[in-house]
Design a protein around this motif. Structure first.
Motif, PDB file in Angstrom:
ATOM      1  N   ILE A 361     -25.853  -6.954 -48.539  1.00  0.00           N
ATOM      2  CA  ILE A 361     -25.962  -5.929 -49.577  1.00  0.00           C
ATOM      3  C   ILE A 361     -26.921  -4.834 -49.130  1.00  0.00           C
ATOM      4  O   ILE A 361     -26.618  -3.635 -49.241  1.00  0.00           O
ATOM      5  CB  ILE A 361     -26.434  -6.557 -50.904  1.00  0.00           C
ATOM      6  CG1 ILE A 361     -25.337  -7.442 -51.494  1.00  0.00           C
ATOM      7  CG2 ILE A 361     -26.847  -5.469 -51.900  1.00  0.00           C
ATOM      8  CD1 ILE A 361     -25.778  -8.256 -52.695  1.00  0.00           C
ATOM      9  N   GLU A 362     -28.080  -5.220 -48.621  1.00  0.00           N
ATOM     10  CA  GLU A 362     -29.061  -4.238 -48.161  1.00  0.00           C
ATOM     11  C   GLU A 362     -28.488  -3.362 -47.060  1.00  0.00           C
ATOM     12  O   GLU A 362     -28.602  -2.128 -47.093  1.00  0.00           O
ATOM     13  CB  GLU A 362     -30.310  -4.955 -47.655  1.00  0.00           C
ATOM     14  CG  GLU A 362     -31.345  -4.014 -47.073  1.00  0.00           C
ATOM     15  CD  GLU A 362     -32.563  -4.749 -46.548  1.00  0.00           C
ATOM     16  OE1 GLU A 362     -33.638  -4.607 -47.160  1.00  0.00           O
ATOM     17  OE2 GLU A 362     -32.440  -5.454 -45.513  1.00  0.00           O
ATOM     18  N   ARG A 363     -27.857  -3.975 -46.077  1.00  0.00           N
ATOM     19  CA  ARG A 363     -27.276  -3.224 -44.952  1.00  0.00           C
ATOM     20  C   ARG A 363     -26.245  -2.221 -45.470  1.00  0.00           C
ATOM     21  O   ARG A 363     -26.203  -1.064 -45.038  1.00  0.00           O
ATOM     22  CB  ARG A 363     -26.634  -4.189 -43.957  1.00  0.00           C
ATOM     23  CG  ARG A 363     -26.016  -3.531 -42.735  1.00  0.00           C
ATOM     24  CD  ARG A 363     -25.498  -4.570 -41.756  1.00  0.00           C
ATOM     25  NE  ARG A 363     -26.588  -5.347 -41.181  1.00  0.00           N
ATOM     26  CZ  ARG A 363     -27.287  -4.996 -40.103  1.00  0.00           C
ATOM     27  NH1 ARG A 363     -27.004  -3.858 -39.493  1.00  0.00           N
ATOM     28  NH2 ARG A 363     -28.247  -5.779 -39.648  1.00  0.00           N
ATOM     29  N   THR A 364     -25.412  -2.656 -46.396  1.00  0.00           N
ATOM     30  CA  THR A 364     -24.350  -1.804 -46.910  1.00  0.00           C
ATOM     31  C   THR A 364     -24.907  -0.690 -47.782  1.00  0.00           C
ATOM     32  O   THR A 364     -24.444   0.456 -47.727  1.00  0.00           O
ATOM     33  CB  THR A 364     -23.336  -2.651 -47.695  1.00  0.00           C
ATOM     34  OG1 THR A 364     -22.901  -3.747 -46.882  1.00  0.00           O
ATOM     35  CG2 THR A 364     -22.128  -1.827 -48.086  1.00  0.00           C
ATOM     36  N   LEU A 365     -25.904  -0.999 -48.593  1.00  0.00           N
ATOM     37  CA  LEU A 365     -26.509   0.034 -49.435  1.00  0.00           C
ATOM     38  C   LEU A 365     -27.130   1.140 -48.585  1.00  0.00           C
ATOM     39  O   LEU A 365     -26.922   2.333 -48.851  1.00  0.00           O
ATOM     40  CB  LEU A 365     -27.568  -0.584 -50.348  1.00  0.00           C
ATOM     41  CG  LEU A 365     -27.068  -1.412 -51.530  1.00  0.00           C
ATOM     42  CD1 LEU A 365     -28.240  -2.063 -52.255  1.00  0.00           C
ATOM     43  CD2 LEU A 365     -26.248  -0.566 -52.505  1.00  0.00           C
ATOM     44  N   PHE A 366     -27.895   0.777 -47.580  1.00  0.00           N
ATOM     45  CA  PHE A 366     -28.595   1.780 -46.784  1.00  0.00           C
ATOM     46  C   PHE A 366     -27.670   2.559 -45.857  1.00  0.00           C
ATOM     47  O   PHE A 366     -27.925   3.739 -45.575  1.00  0.00           O
ATOM     48  CB  PHE A 366     -29.714   1.124 -45.960  1.00  0.00           C
ATOM     49  CG  PHE A 366     -31.007   0.959 -46.707  1.00  0.00           C
ATOM     50  CD1 PHE A 366     -31.836   2.036 -46.949  1.00  0.00           C
ATOM     51  CD2 PHE A 366     -31.381  -0.284 -47.190  1.00  0.00           C
ATOM     52  CE1 PHE A 366     -33.024   1.882 -47.650  1.00  0.00           C
ATOM     53  CE2 PHE A 366     -32.564  -0.452 -47.889  1.00  0.00           C
ATOM     54  CZ  PHE A 366     -33.395   0.637 -48.119  1.00  0.00           C
ATOM     55  N   ASN A 367     -26.605   1.928 -45.370  1.00  0.00           N
ATOM     56  CA  ASN A 367     -25.821   2.545 -44.302  1.00  0.00           C
ATOM     57  C   ASN A 367     -24.400   2.930 -44.696  1.00  0.00           C
ATOM     58  O   ASN A 367     -23.695   3.512 -43.878  1.00  0.00           O
ATOM     59  CB  ASN A 367     -25.788   1.612 -43.094  1.00  0.00           C
ATOM     60  CG  ASN A 367     -27.176   1.297 -42.576  1.00  0.00           C
ATOM     61  OD1 ASN A 367     -27.877   2.177 -42.100  1.00  0.00           O
ATOM     62  ND2 ASN A 367     -27.589   0.043 -42.703  1.00  0.00           N
ATOM     63  N   VAL A 368     -23.994   2.618 -45.910  1.00  0.00           N
ATOM     64  CA  VAL A 368     -22.700   3.087 -46.418  1.00  0.00           C
ATOM     65  C   VAL A 368     -22.912   3.855 -47.715  1.00  0.00           C
ATOM     66  O   VAL A 368     -22.613   5.040 -47.806  1.00  0.00           O
ATOM     67  CB  VAL A 368     -21.703   1.925 -46.628  1.00  0.00           C
ATOM     68  CG1 VAL A 368     -20.397   2.460 -47.204  1.00  0.00           C
ATOM     69  CG2 VAL A 368     -21.430   1.195 -45.316  1.00  0.00           C
ATOM     70  N   VAL A 369     -23.459   3.186 -48.726  1.00  0.00           N
ATOM     71  CA  VAL A 369     -23.620   3.832 -50.027  1.00  0.00           C
ATOM     72  C   VAL A 369     -24.546   5.040 -49.925  1.00  0.00           C
ATOM     73  O   VAL A 369     -24.245   6.121 -50.444  1.00  0.00           O
ATOM     74  CB  VAL A 369     -24.137   2.825 -51.066  1.00  0.00           C
ATOM     75  CG1 VAL A 369     -24.376   3.517 -52.411  1.00  0.00           C
ATOM     76  CG2 VAL A 369     -23.146   1.677 -51.242  1.00  0.00           C
ATOM     77  N   ALA A 370     -25.673   4.896 -49.244  1.00  0.00           N
ATOM     78  CA  ALA A 370     -26.620   6.007 -49.130  1.00  0.00           C
ATOM     79  C   ALA A 370     -26.109   7.100 -48.203  1.00  0.00           C
ATOM     80  O   ALA A 370     -26.599   8.234 -48.255  1.00  0.00           O
ATOM     81  CB  ALA A 370     -27.973   5.500 -48.635  1.00  0.00           C
ATOM     82  N   THR A 371     -25.136   6.780 -47.353  1.00  0.00           N
ATOM     83  CA  THR A 371     -24.601   7.762 -46.417  1.00  0.00           C
ATOM     84  C   THR A 371     -23.648   8.720 -47.100  1.00  0.00           C
ATOM     85  O   THR A 371     -23.548   9.892 -46.724  1.00  0.00           O
ATOM     86  CB  THR A 371     -23.877   7.043 -45.263  1.00  0.00           C
ATOM     87  OG1 THR A 371     -24.770   6.122 -44.645  1.00  0.00           O
ATOM     88  CG2 THR A 371     -23.377   8.027 -44.222  1.00  0.00           C
TER      89      THR A 371
END
Length: 650
Positions: A361-371
């Motif tokens: 979840i953390e990886r996806t939030l920082f590198n997909v959702v935040a992108t």
């Protein structure tokens, strides 16, 4: 250290009052909602502020100007299909906007937003037919009949987003008199009548309604909705829908959910279905189904997920590839697939208590959702490539881009699922920070926050989180209330954080330090006001290599720092240089300086003409130079550029 937490039942009466998107009736972990957790700043607080101040208004403006909200007015006036605009699923974007707005009202209590919300609900209500049917594309004279195109019509998909909006509203403003929950229930009752055990034995080509029905059951207590969700899950995989050029895998109708080994087909659909199936398994205490979903998650994470957490490597059908098929330059990695992946992982985290789910979840939030969103919150990436070979083109700020065709962030898309999906995720993000069990509190995602809640036995818990994460790795939890009895504070130590340290500074002046291995770092004591628990996560940049079975990036490396993936962008190279002309120097160092990560790169002699295959030669020439990388979520913010995450080695 262990990665999992012990099992516990969840009190359904308590669950119905928590302002959170997912509230299982039984779970190892109990979500803490917007009333328990408030993000107060930092990386995610800033993005929530932009979302509230700019993105929601931007989305509303486009829903009006594109005609998707006026479609409801035409339906109410009886003039459809004349003048209808947008794709067959455009209704869903209105519902996602309503959900995002409901969560934001729950965060900020903004009276202007409340008025807007009620106005839109009234327009939606006016379009609902007397038997509960609600859709602007089907069912009227001159339109296709209801339920006549389950493969592509998205009628049930749209209703799923309506139900989630109603759930968000009921949980943030219980008993509100705007009527949205009643609208949703009338539509859900119709779905159960039409698609129940004696009805149409089929389902929607785009999963989404499954998770929505279960959550609607949880908020209303009507178990028929959860039973209908279970029917939809079990009907898949039996060649029910018509075949298409990409095969029934696209719809997840080729293999029953219980027999599926990894997510496949359309990546958003696959993750939404998996999330709904977890909800069904939890409600029915179905260990076999839950085990199958755990296996799917593990194989998908291990073999079909990009380093950013992105999922989906096929452009033509927005789909997963086979195991290890992860080409960076063809990465589709749709923003909505990342959000759906978070939904799947979160549900398994609540059920299992395994910190590995929170890591993804953390990886996806920082590198997909935040992108996806630009810094101003008014343009977005639909897809998230890991290698941009040619500089992008700045889109017309007033234009609508074809789906995923924008090479830089675009203000709107013909298929505009991603902007409101990002908005509803950011508006509800407080509910993904922490959970509780019978013995204490677990912190999953790190942001400055205030947490005020109670345990099941009524003990009051109060503490504040202070951190600049991910700028640095220090997370300080300061206790704000005395406890008569001991309780356990658990802090997630990410899988990459080897060498983390935990320190406890008591208000009485006593201190204790100990190593914190990946998994859970736990402190159990009768906390006193002023006690501080500090987690120090190692944030030095690190070079990672891909599994050799990922052919597309063999011989390359990537750079990570904390939860962030970093990228090489051409604007940081010498004028005229391109990211395809450099390689990591053989003796390269990776260092952090002035808030940036720097690598030593050597230039390769380009061959502009001729046959591109030759005997091995030195990969790089010339002296190496230090070049700054950029956090992947920030790429594309400085104008057209080329970019790559995976850097060849010299």
């Amino acid at each position: 250290m262990s990665t999992t937490l012990p099992s516990r039942p969840l009190d359904p009466d308590t669950a119905r009052t928590v302002a959170a998107p997912v509230l299982p009736t039984r779970s190892r972990l109990r979500p803490l909602g917007l009333g328990d957790v408030r993000i107060t700043g930092g990386f995610w607080g800033e993005r929530q502020g932009v979302n509230a101040a700019h993105t929601l208004d931007h989305i509303l403006g486009r829903l009006e100007s594109e005609g998707w909200l006026p479609n409801f007015d035409r339906a109410a006036a009886g003039t459809l299909p004349a003048g209808r605009r947008g794709r067959e699923f455009s209704d869903s974007e209105v519902y996602k906007y309503l959900e995002a707005t409901a969560w934001e009202i729950g965060r900020s209590d903004d009276p202007a937003l409340e008025r807007t919300f009620r106005d839109i609900v009234a327009r939606v209500a006016a379009a609902q037919e007397t038997d509960g049917y609600l859709n602007t594309e089907f069912g009227r004279p001159g339109q296709q009949p209801r339920w006549s195109d389950l493969e592509w019509g998205h009628e049930l998909y749209c209703l799923g987003h309506l139900f989630q909006a109603a759930v968000a509203r009921e949980r943030t403003r219980p008993g509100a008199d705007d009527g949205l929950l009643a609208i949703a229930r009338r539509a859900a009752d119709l779905v159960c009548d039409v698609f129940g055990p004696d009805g149409i034995p089929a389902f929607c080509g785009h999963p989404e309604i499954e998770a929505a029905l279960v959550e609607l059951a949880r908020v209303t207590g009507d178990t028929r909705y959860a039973a209908q969700a279970a029917l939809f899950v079990e009907r898949r995989g039996h060649d029910t829908l018509a075949d298409i050029e990409w095969g029934r895998r696209y719809f997840q109708d080729d293999i029953p959910v219980r027999e599926t080994r990894a997510l496949g087909g359309h990546a958003v659909r696959a993750n939404y279905l998996a999330a709904g199936a977890v909800d069904v398994a939890v409600e029915n205490d179905d260990d076999a189904l839950l085990a199958a979903l755990r296996g799917q998650w593990a194989r998908t994470r291990g073999r079909r997920t990009y380093i950013t957490g992105g999922q989906g490597s096929h452009h033509q059908d927005e789909a997963f590839g086979d195991d290890w098929e992860l080409p960076p330059d063809r990465a589709y990695s749709e923003t909505c697939a990342g959000i759906a992946s978070v939904m799947f992982s979160w549900r398994l985290l609540l059920s299992e208590g395994d910190a590995t789910y929170a890591d993804l979840i953390e990886r996806t939030l920082f590198n997909v959702v935040a992108t996806s969103p630009a810094a101003d919150g008014r343009s977005f990436f639909y897809a998230n490539t890991l290698h941009q070979r040619v500089p992008g083109v700045v889109p017309d700020p007033d234009a609508t881009s074809p789906r995923a065709s924008s090479s830089l962030r675009a203000p709107w898309f013909e298929v505009s699922c991603c902007p409101p999906n990002v908005a509803r995720t950011l508006a509800s993000l407080d509910a993904y920070v922490a959970t509780a069990d019978a013995d204490g509190i677990q912190i999953h995602q790190y942001a400055p926050a205030e947490i005020r809640t109670t345990l099941e036995d009524g003990r009051e818990i109060a503490f504040d989180v202070a951190t600049h994460y991910p700028a640095d790795g220090v997370v300080r939890v300061r206790i704000a209330a005395d406890a008569d009895e001991a309780w356990t504070l658990s802090l997630r130590v990410p899988g990459w954080a080897t060498g983390a340290l935990l320190r406890v500074d008591g208000a009485d002046g006593r201190s204790e330090s100990l190593p914190a291995e990946p998994g859970w770092a736990r402190v159990r004591r009768a906390f006193r006001t002023g006690d501080v628990v500090q987690l120090d996560l190692p944030m030095a940049p690190r070079v990672v290599v891909p599994d050799p079975r990922i052919d597309a990036v063999r011989g390359c490396v990537a750079v990570e720092r904390g939860p962030e993936v970093w990228a090489l962008e051409s604007v940081d190279l010498a004028e005229g240089a391109d990211v395809g002309d450099v390689a990591l120097a053989s003796d390269a160092s990776v260092v952090e300086k002035d808030g940036r990560v720097w690598v030593q790169l050597a230039h390769r002699a380009p061959v502009d003409e001729g046959w591109p295959y030759a005997p091995p030669t030195p990969a790089a020439t010339g002296d190496a130079e230090a070049v700054a990388l950029v956090p992947y979520h920030d790429w594309g913010n400085r104008g057209p550029s080329t970019m790559r995450v995976w850097i060849p080695t010299a």
